[in-house]
Design a protein around this motif. Sequence first.
Motif, mmCIF file in Angstrom:
data_model
loop_
_atom_site.group_PDB
_atom_site.id
_atom_site.type_symbol
_atom_site.label_atom_id
_atom_site.label_comp_id
_atom_site.label_asym_id
_atom_site.label_seq_id
_atom_site.Cartn_x
_atom_site.Cartn_y
_atom_site.Cartn_z
ATOM 1 N N ASP A 70 -8.192 34.858 30.804
ATOM 2 C CA ASP A 70 -7.077 35.876 31.364
ATOM 3 C C ASP A 70 -6.220 36.133 30.305
ATOM 4 O OD1 ASP A 70 -8.281 35.526 33.784
ATOM 5 O OD2 ASP A 70 -7.187 33.985 34.495
ATOM 6 N N THR A 71 -5.627 35.219 29.649
ATOM 7 C CA THR A 71 -4.946 35.535 28.316
ATOM 8 C C THR A 71 -5.214 36.483 27.594
ATOM 9 O OG1 THR A 71 -3.527 33.252 28.467
ATOM 10 C CG2 THR A 71 -3.271 34.486 26.385
ATOM 11 N N GLY A 72 -6.594 36.487 27.108
ATOM 12 C CA GLY A 72 -7.343 37.212 26.430
ATOM 13 C C GLY A 72 -7.556 38.691 27.010
ATOM 14 N N ASP A 92 -19.706 27.049 29.140
ATOM 15 C CA ASP A 92 -19.951 28.025 30.258
ATOM 16 C C ASP A 92 -19.314 29.395 30.272
ATOM 17 O OD1 ASP A 92 -21.491 25.745 31.364
ATOM 18 O OD2 ASP A 92 -19.851 25.060 32.580
ATOM 19 N N PHE A 93 -18.399 29.430 29.223
ATOM 20 C CA PHE A 93 -17.617 30.682 29.176
ATOM 21 C C PHE A 93 -18.034 31.784 28.337
ATOM 22 C CE2 PHE A 93 -15.138 27.274 30.825
ATOM 23 C CZ PHE A 93 -15.123 27.458 31.984
ATOM 24 N N ALA A 94 -19.161 31.731 27.582
ATOM 25 C CA ALA A 94 -19.688 32.448 26.396
ATOM 26 C C ALA A 94 -19.666 33.992 26.759
ATOM 27 C CB ALA A 94 -20.923 32.125 25.905
ATOM 28 N N ALA A 95 -20.056 34.107 28.323
ATOM 29 C CA ALA A 95 -19.992 35.643 28.781
ATOM 30 C C ALA A 95 -18.726 36.151 28.779
ATOM 31 C CB ALA A 95 -20.810 35.609 30.327
ATOM 32 N N ASP A 96 -17.720 35.191 29.301
ATOM 33 C CA ASP A 96 -16.558 35.604 29.653
ATOM 34 C C ASP A 96 -15.678 36.040 28.236
ATOM 35 O OD1 ASP A 96 -16.407 35.519 32.631
ATOM 36 O OD2 ASP A 96 -16.176 33.347 32.069
ATOM 37 N N SER A 97 -16.152 35.273 27.330
ATOM 38 C CA SER A 97 -15.595 35.336 25.750
ATOM 39 C C SER A 97 -15.850 36.842 25.220
ATOM 40 C CB SER A 97 -15.728 34.286 24.905
ATOM 41 O OG SER A 97 -16.987 34.402 24.701
ATOM 42 N N TYR A 98 -17.073 37.188 25.706
ATOM 43 C CA TYR A 98 -17.628 38.383 25.211
ATOM 44 C C TYR A 98 -16.977 39.490 25.763
ATOM 45 C CZ TYR A 98 -20.968 42.168 24.585
ATOM 46 O OH TYR A 98 -21.591 43.428 24.297
ATOM 47 N N ASP A 99 -16.478 39.224 27.189
ATOM 48 C CA ASP A 99 -15.826 40.437 27.897
ATOM 49 C C ASP A 99 -14.480 40.711 27.285
ATOM 50 O OD1 ASP A 99 -15.638 41.824 30.340
ATOM 51 O OD2 ASP A 99 -13.988 40.528 31.016
ATOM 52 N N ARG A 101 -14.007 40.739 23.980
ATOM 53 C CA ARG A 101 -14.254 40.810 22.430
ATOM 54 C C ARG A 101 -13.887 39.725 21.703
ATOM 55 N NH1 ARG A 101 -11.742 45.697 24.389
ATOM 56 N NH2 ARG A 101 -10.286 45.551 22.467
ATOM 57 N N ALA A 102 -14.178 38.536 22.140
ATOM 58 C CA ALA A 102 -13.548 37.466 21.216
ATOM 59 C C ALA A 102 -14.465 37.475 19.955
ATOM 60 C CB ALA A 102 -13.865 35.992 21.906
ATOM 61 N N PHE A 103 -13.867 37.076 18.844
ATOM 62 C CA PHE A 103 -14.544 36.945 17.633
ATOM 63 C C PHE A 103 -15.498 35.813 17.516
ATOM 64 C CE2 PHE A 103 -15.073 35.501 12.976
ATOM 65 C CZ PHE A 103 -15.277 36.753 12.601
ATOM 66 N N PHE A 104 -15.047 34.571 18.122
ATOM 67 C CA PHE A 104 -16.042 33.354 18.180
ATOM 68 C C PHE A 104 -15.730 32.418 19.128
ATOM 69 C CE2 PHE A 104 -18.938 30.178 15.986
ATOM 70 C CZ PHE A 104 -19.636 30.931 15.440
ATOM 71 N N TYR A 105 -16.478 31.867 19.493
ATOM 72 C CA TYR A 105 -16.381 30.617 20.518
ATOM 73 C C TYR A 105 -16.811 29.204 19.942
ATOM 74 C CZ TYR A 105 -17.872 28.901 25.256
ATOM 75 O OH TYR A 105 -18.054 28.352 26.377
ATOM 76 N N LEU A 106 -15.966 28.157 20.025
ATOM 77 C CA LEU A 106 -16.450 27.068 19.418
ATOM 78 C C LEU A 106 -16.073 25.793 20.405
ATOM 79 C CD1 LEU A 106 -14.571 27.419 15.882
ATOM 80 C CD2 LEU A 106 -16.914 27.161 16.272
ATOM 81 N N LEU A 107 -17.131 24.910 20.223
ATOM 82 C CA LEU A 107 -16.911 23.953 21.376
ATOM 83 C C LEU A 107 -16.110 22.679 20.491
ATOM 84 C CD1 LEU A 107 -20.592 23.635 22.648
ATOM 85 C CD2 LEU A 107 -18.614 24.307 23.939
ATOM 86 N N LYS A 108 -15.439 21.961 21.425
ATOM 87 C CA LYS A 108 -14.561 20.883 20.816
ATOM 88 C C LYS A 108 -15.501 19.937 21.073
ATOM 89 C CE LYS A 108 -10.229 22.513 22.984
ATOM 90 N NZ LYS A 108 -9.238 22.167 23.849
ATOM 91 N N PRO A 109 -15.104 18.732 20.065
ATOM 92 C CA PRO A 109 -14.225 18.667 18.768
ATOM 93 C C PRO A 109 -14.841 19.688 17.837
ATOM 94 C CG PRO A 109 -15.615 16.611 18.894
ATOM 95 C CD PRO A 109 -16.174 17.524 20.116
ATOM 96 N N VAL A 110 -13.888 20.379 17.386
ATOM 97 C CA VAL A 110 -14.103 21.349 16.275
ATOM 98 C C VAL A 110 -14.319 20.671 14.939
ATOM 99 C CG1 VAL A 110 -13.349 23.516 15.255
ATOM 100 C CG2 VAL A 110 -12.983 23.191 17.571
ATOM 101 N N GLU A 111 -15.478 20.895 14.178
ATOM 102 C CA GLU A 111 -15.560 20.373 12.719
ATOM 103 C C GLU A 111 -14.905 21.350 11.949
ATOM 104 O OE1 GLU A 111 -19.624 20.278 11.984
ATOM 105 O OE2 GLU A 111 -20.147 18.800 13.742
ATOM 106 N N GLU A 112 -14.245 20.601 10.932
ATOM 107 C CA GLU A 112 -13.449 21.615 10.001
ATOM 108 C C GLU A 112 -14.307 22.434 9.284
ATOM 109 O OE1 GLU A 112 -11.562 20.236 5.819
ATOM 110 O OE2 GLU A 112 -10.294 19.314 7.539
ATOM 111 N N LYS A 113 -15.324 22.059 8.905
ATOM 112 C CA LYS A 113 -16.202 22.793 7.713
ATOM 113 C C LYS A 113 -16.359 24.386 8.640
ATOM 114 C CE LYS A 113 -20.633 22.947 5.520
ATOM 115 N NZ LYS A 113 -21.702 22.338 5.120
ATOM 116 N N LYS A 114 -17.143 23.961 9.977
ATOM 117 C CA LYS A 114 -17.364 25.030 11.020
ATOM 118 C C LYS A 114 -16.288 25.972 11.011
ATOM 119 C CE LYS A 114 -20.073 27.640 13.431
ATOM 120 N NZ LYS A 114 -20.858 28.451 12.874
ATOM 121 N N LEU A 115 -15.052 25.408 11.363
ATOM 122 C CA LEU A 115 -13.857 26.304 11.570
ATOM 123 C C LEU A 115 -13.535 26.992 10.417
ATOM 124 C CD1 LEU A 115 -11.575 26.946 13.635
ATOM 125 C CD2 LEU A 115 -10.173 24.931 12.878
#
Length: 242
Positions: A70-72, A92-99, A101-115
């Motif tokens: 909603d903030t997005g 479960d929120f990948a489709a909503d993040s596309y809505d 126009r999110a740049f990326f969607y990362l699952l926690k815990p976030v790995e430093e290298k990937k981030l």
Amino acid sequence: MLRIAVCDDDEKQRSKTAALLNAYLHSRPGLNGQVETFQSGSALLARMEQLHGFDLYVLDILMPQLSGIDTGRRLRSLGECGEIIYLTNYNDFAADSYDVRAFFYLLKPVEEKKLFQVLDRAVEKLNRRHSSAIVVHTADGPQRILLDRIRYVERVGRCVRYGCTDGTVDSQTIRVSFREIAAPLLANESFCLCGASYVLNFQHVTGVNGQTAMLDNGQTVILPRRAAADFKKAWGKYWLDK
């Protein structure tokens, strides 16, 4: 300066994310940046309006009252073009993040290298965007406008009006055709000519229903009947390619 906003209602997670982002900035000596943290979407939105936007938003998704999605949506409705990266415990929120126009969607815990890899790509995109601008000659002198801030361009009488996320800009009287004026925009894949004297920026079009294009600020634009089908197809292809 790269302005980064972190929003997460969990204080421990918020601090951890901010620490990772500061570590990223420290690891890129040529990159000058600043991280601000927020515990709610409403607090972030209030600060965003004060600063006229951040370059990058790192948002948790599951938050009380105003979720990250909603903030997005609110950010986009305000014309904010900063890149959004979502962090979440659920996939479960990948489709909503596309809505939004999110740049990326990362699952926690976030790995430093990937981030860090995602951040490098986001910074590269932001750098390209910030170097993409046009200069409009107005009654008050030349004005530089970033392309991603332009929602639409139209001919109004003998001038050209640029409808931007932070207001409108009118050019001086033009002495060439509208198509010639619009040529630098149409060379960019985000812009589409729809009609003889109207250009829309796909980045700010949220939907197309028949002959109606809906913009992210709630405005609607009626497309010429002959152009509507081609515009909808081009708009869909733009976002699929993205």
